[in-house]
Write a protein that holds these residues in place. Structure first.
Motif, PDB file in Angstrom:
ATOM      1  N   GLN A 120      35.921   5.301  66.191  1.00  0.00           N
ATOM      2  CA  GLN A 120      34.965   5.800  67.173  1.00  0.00           C
ATOM      3  C   GLN A 120      33.610   5.199  66.808  1.00  0.00           C
ATOM      4  N   GLY A 176      31.071  11.976  69.117  1.00  0.00           N
ATOM      5  CA  GLY A 176      32.334  12.024  68.392  1.00  0.00           C
ATOM      6  C   GLY A 176      33.400  12.938  68.947  1.00  0.00           C
ATOM      7  N   ILE A 177      33.258  13.403  70.186  1.00  0.00           N
ATOM      8  CA  ILE A 177      34.301  14.312  70.675  1.00  0.00           C
ATOM      9  C   ILE A 177      35.169  13.744  71.774  1.00  0.00           C
ATOM     10  N   CYS A 178      34.749  12.677  72.453  1.00  0.00           N
ATOM     11  CA  CYS A 178      35.476  12.313  73.669  1.00  0.00           C
ATOM     12  C   CYS A 178      36.407  11.111  73.528  1.00  0.00           C
ATOM     13  N   GLN A 179      36.294  10.342  72.472  1.00  0.00           N
ATOM     14  CA  GLN A 179      37.157   9.178  72.209  1.00  0.00           C
ATOM     15  C   GLN A 179      36.987   8.057  73.237  1.00  0.00           C
ATOM     16  N   THR A 180      35.930   8.071  73.983  1.00  0.00           N
ATOM     17  CA  THR A 180      35.726   7.005  74.958  1.00  0.00           C
ATOM     18  C   THR A 180      35.337   5.706  74.260  1.00  0.00           C
ATOM     19  N   CYS A 181      34.728   5.828  73.096  1.00  0.00           N
ATOM     20  CA  CYS A 181      34.102   4.672  72.456  1.00  0.00           C
ATOM     21  C   CYS A 181      35.019   3.985  71.455  1.00  0.00           C
ATOM     22  N   PHE A 198      31.228   3.936  76.001  1.00  0.00           N
ATOM     23  CA  PHE A 198      30.778   5.171  75.354  1.00  0.00           C
ATOM     24  C   PHE A 198      30.857   6.341  76.312  1.00  0.00           C
ATOM     25  N   GLY A 199      30.833   7.527  75.754  1.00  0.00           N
ATOM     26  CA  GLY A 199      30.818   8.757  76.544  1.00  0.00           C
ATOM     27  C   GLY A 199      29.833   9.712  75.915  1.00  0.00           C
ATOM     28  N   CYS A 200      30.370  10.644  75.154  1.00  0.00           N
ATOM     29  CA  CYS A 200      29.548  11.737  74.641  1.00  0.00           C
ATOM     30  C   CYS A 200      28.548  11.323  73.572  1.00  0.00           C
ATOM     31  N   ARG A 201      28.806  10.263  72.891  1.00  0.00           N
ATOM     32  CA  ARG A 201      27.978   9.784  71.785  1.00  0.00           C
ATOM     33  C   ARG A 201      27.895  10.794  70.648  1.00  0.00           C
TER      34      ARG A 201
HETATM   35  S1  FES Z   1      31.286   8.361  72.684  1.00  0.00           S
HETATM   36 FE1  FES Z   1      32.484  10.142  72.693  1.00  0.00          FE
HETATM   37  S2  FES Z   1      33.612   9.923  70.873  1.00  0.00           S
HETATM   38 FE2  FES Z   1      32.273   8.280  70.783  1.00  0.00          FE
END
Ligand code: FES
Lengths: 480, 385
Positions: free
Chosen positions: B371, B341-346, B336-339
């Motif tokens: 996501q 919906g903007i960073c696509q880490t998840c 996960f990253g931003c939690r």
């Molecule tokens: S945690 Fe960043 S898009 Fe889901």
């Protein structure tokens, strides 16, 4: 100190910020719903064009011992690298094309033609930078850890070399980004210091491949033109670095791109998040060609609001965002590429200097301001300086009075204040000068008087002496 | 690059050259050395990132195929004959299915269909080239299936996933076989029948197929033909329009030896549930093989059981809980990253089931990358994490 309370700074009510957020959400939805064949075609064509340019450039460089072939090949390769970096690598990495469900054009698998591995960049950029945009201490893109880009950051002697560091960063931008992302990746993952950690290995592998490709394999392929091809590849990378650097700096560091403190992050609503992105970024004006070459990052504000919407839609989103800025009376920071860069350039050079040589404070500087900028001044349209009076809609014009008016009026008021202070200063100076004049006069009088007296005394002395002489001569006469 | 003793070895060099194409190694063979060598100069791309611009079938990031024929089977079904691109393995087993992605309005849609052709099949009508075929039945509201049945032009390039699935006919086939199919459930069984036919190994096979009317029977003529040619194969048609649903209680009368047979069943979920019950009650569940095409549409709703494939954990989640939270509450290491919906880490792949995007209500299904921080379960689903 940078902005700690975006609500107070923006001169909007909590409800206003929420509806602003909803309006931005609805822009997002309408773009999402209308994504389709046209957009897919756009990115596929861009990819095909980029690959075509690159192949053409590499092919022409086989003849790079000829001056014209060298120039043409280098130019083609530079353009290809720029497109690959800006419109493809950056935007695909943001997930702008994930909606197509195409595994070949997907954020999770795209690898770009830059020194650092895409995956490390994605974490540092998409997550750290885009979530915590312009929050001091959280967004490491603020100066990339080398430049001091806001006077919120304490000055250290090392900042004196900032003008030079800036030039070096621009020329080797991909390396700067790679190192920066690599260290953030290790920080985020909490990697132990071991040399062979996974991020280190990944980093090393990517660098080795990139360097080998541009500076070894391709030159070797062109045989006798080894040296020329090597130079061409170096140049193309250099050109791409400069351009990427310029685009990034114009999007983040011109005056008007605000900075925030961690206090603002606490309990930040989604509307406030949007607002922070909007106030923290800056655009530059570009025609379609320049927009394309910048990966549509001339629409940096729109990109920060919707980092994962397709780049080819930013121009139409920009129209709607501007309308919202008008509606909520918010500033929309933009200018020509040259102007925006000069503003950033000015900041870089100014902030190389220690604070005592700078006039403005972090609350009221061109590159950082805060809600405290408005404290203690009375704005003409208002009975008092209390910002609460600003909230809401102007009964006369039916317009919201927001940050833009506040900024404008504050500018006028501050200018007026400065003018008055200058005036007062001038008055005081004149008074002092008069006083000095007067004192000089008095002094002169006194001197005159003294001189007169001296002269007088001299004359009388002389007379006395003459009398004594006459007396003396008479006595002699008599004794003769 | 060098062997353990420090010197150079041919094998070491070869491995080094092949490395960039390693993910497709089983498909490329010797060609991989060349691919690997070229990849050294095309890095970070692979050679096929260029090649597939010239020919989409040369992509090696994923299998591709080209539709070479669309044949109408019934009013609402069609057979698609597909020529797979470079690297496809034709040695699948009859009864397996493939994943197929079709581009509509700029977006790839992903579904699984049973292969209807026997392994290593070459279609005389496709110029004797090795091809594969699937049969698609247009579903009401089935946006992709309708498109495939009535709208997809010959020449269309599709994405393919390698054949998979455990609903297969062993080789050699068992002595006594019973096939129970309904609707498009006939497709995997047809592949089995065709394979038996081709290998001339048609054992004692009874096939009961249910359809609403005679016009709705897919491959009716072929079934009749097989029936006529092979005395050991009997094809029974059960028309539900006239006689209603086939009652399992009639099995004893129709196939007195059904308990001795190995049974393969494929059809609507309700039918399969019933069959599974019946076989369990008879104590011969081990003789039954069923294939469930996909989670029934009625199962799509709010929330469900989320299974985390790699860790094997599960979590119950309601329709408002993000998959990320569901995973974390079950102790799964979710990226996960931003939690927000903007960073696509998840992003992770949805291996089965449905999830819904909490921001806009979009539905995602098997094969999509989702996501997890802004998606919630819409029915039972499995994530590849
Ligand atoms: S945690 Fe960043 S898009 Fe889901």
């Amino acid at each position: 100190m940078a902005i700690t309370d975006i609500q107070a700074f923006s001169h909007l009510t909590a409800a206003d910020i929420e509806t602003l957020g909803q309006e931005l959400d609805s822009i997002r939805r309408s773009v999402e719903q209308s994504r389709g064949e046209r957009d897919a075609k756009y990115i596929r064509r861009t990819i095909a064009a980029q690959r075509g340019l690159e192949v053409a450039g590499r092919a022409v460089l086989f003849g790079s011992r000829n001056r014209w072939a060298w120039l043409t090949g280098t130019a083609l390769l530079s353009v290809a690298k720029i497109i690959e970096n800006m419109e493809l690598g950056h935007n695909v990495g943001h997930g702008q094309w994930d909606w197509m469900n195409d595994p070949e054009i997907h954020s999770s698998s795209w690898e770009w033609d830059m020194t650092g591995p895409s995956s490390q960049w994605r974490r540092a950029h998409n997550y750290s930078h885009h979530t915590y945009t312009n929050v001091l201490g959280k967004d490491e893109d603020l100066g990339f850890g080398i430049l001091r880009m806001t006077r919120d950051e304490p000055w250290r002697p090392v900042h004196l070399v900032q003008p030079l560091a800036n030039v070096v960063l621009a020329a080797t931008f991909e390396w700067g980004i790679a190192l920066h992302d690599w260290s953030i990746e290790k920080e985020l993952l909490g990697t132990p210091p071991g040399l062979m950690s996974e991020p280190n290995r990944e980093f090393g592998r990517k660098i080795a491949r990139q360097v080998a490709k541009d500076f070894l394999f391709y030159p070797a392929l062109t045989g006798p033109a080894f040296k020329q091809t090597l130079k061409a590849n170096l140049t193309a990378n250099f050109v791409r670095n400069l351009w990427a650097y310029a685009v990034i700096f114009c999007g983040h560091f011109p005056d008007g791109a605000e900075k925030f403190t961690v206090e603002q992050l606490e309990g930040e609503t989604s509307g406030e998040w949007y607002l922070r992105q909007m106030l923290g970024s800056a655009n530059f004006k570009a025609g379609p060609a320049m927009a394309f070459m910048s990966g549509n990052l001339c629409y940096q504000i729109e990109h920060h609001l919707f980092p994962d919407l397709p780049s080819n839609r930013y121009s139409e989103i920009a129209v709607r965002v501007r309308e919202l800025c008008d509606k909520y009376d918010l500033p929309y920071t933009t200018g020509s590429l040259g102007k925006q860069y000069l503003l950033a350039f000015r900041t870089i050079h100014k902030l190389a200097l220690p604070d005592r040589l700078l006039k403005a404070t972090a609350d009221n500087a061109p590159e950082t301001s805060s809600e405290r900028k408005f404290a203690g001044i009375t704005l003409p349209s208002l009975p008092s300086s209390d910002t609460v009076h600003w909230l809401g809609i102007d009964p006369e014009t039916g317009q919201r009075r927001g940050l833009r008016s506040a900024m404008r009026e504050a500018k006028v008021v501050l200018k007026e204040k400065a003018r008055q202070e200058k005036e007062m200063l001038r008055e005081a100076k004149r008074a002092l000068r008069e006083k000095a004049e007067h004192e000089k006069d008095v002094l002169r009088e006194a001197t005159h008087a003294l001189q007169d007296r001296a002269r007088h005394e001299q004359a009388s002395l002389r007379r006395k002496a003459a009398r004594r002489q006459a007396l003396w001569r008479g006595r002699q006469h008599r004794s003769n | 690059m060098s062997s353990k003793r420090g010197g150079f070895s041919v094998r070491g060099v070869r491995e080094w050259l092949e490395a960039p194409a390693a993910s497709v190694a089983e498909r490329g063979g010797k060609l991989n050395v060349l691919r690997g060598a070229v990849a050294r100069v095309t890095t970070p791309l692979l050679p096929d990132d260029y090649l597939h611009l010239a020919n989409p079938l040369w992509s090696a990031r994923e299998l591709r195929g080209r539709i070479v024929d669309v044949r109408k089977e019934t009013a609402d079904s069609a057979t698609l004959v597909i020529k797979p691109g470079w690297g496809f393995d034709f040695k699948y087993q009859p009864g397996q299915y493939i994943g197929i992605g079709v581009l509509i309005d700029g977006r790839w849609h992903w579904r699984s269909y049973s292969l209807t052709c026997p392994p290593n099949w070459s279609d005389p009508e496709a110029g004797g080239k090795r091809v594969i075929s699937i049969a698609v039945k247009a579903m009401p509201e089935g946006f992709l299936s309708s498109h495939l049945v009535s709208g997809v032009p010959v020449g269309t390039v599709v994405r393919l996933a390698a054949p998979q699935g455990g609903f297969v006919l062993p080789y050699p086939p068992p002595e006594k076989v019973l096939f129970l199919t309904a609707g498009s459930g006939i497709t995997p069984v047809l592949a089995m029948l065709r394979a038996m036919d081709r290998r001339e190994m048609v054992t004692d096979v009874q096939h009961l197929h249910s359809a609403r009317t005679a016009e709705d029977v897919m491959f009716g003529a072929e079934l009749r033909d097989l029936h006529d040619r092979h005395p050991s194969f009997t094809s029974h048609l059960h028309l539900t329009g006239e006689h209603g649903k086939f009652a399992l209680s009639d099995l004893d009368e129709k196939f007195p030896d059904w308990r001795e047979r190995h049974t393969w069943a494929c059809g609507p979920a309700a039918m399969l549930d019933e069959i599974e019950h019946h076989w369990r009650d008879a104590g011969i569940a081990d003789r039954l093989h069923v294939e469930r095409f996909e989670i029934a549409r009625t199962a799509v709703g709010e929330g469900g059981t989320v299974t985390f494939g790699k860790s094997g954990r599960t979590a119950e989640a309601d329709g408002a809980t993000s998959l990320l939270e569901a995973g974390e509450s079950a102790g799964v290491q979710m990226p996960f990253g931003c939690r927000m919906g903007i960073c696509q880490t998840c992003v992770v792949t949805l291996s089965s089931g449905y999830v819904r995007d909490l921001r806009n209500g979009d539905e995602h299904r098997e094969g999509d990358k989702v996501q997890t921080c802004i998606s919630a379960a819409a029915g039972d689903c499995t994530l590849d994490v």
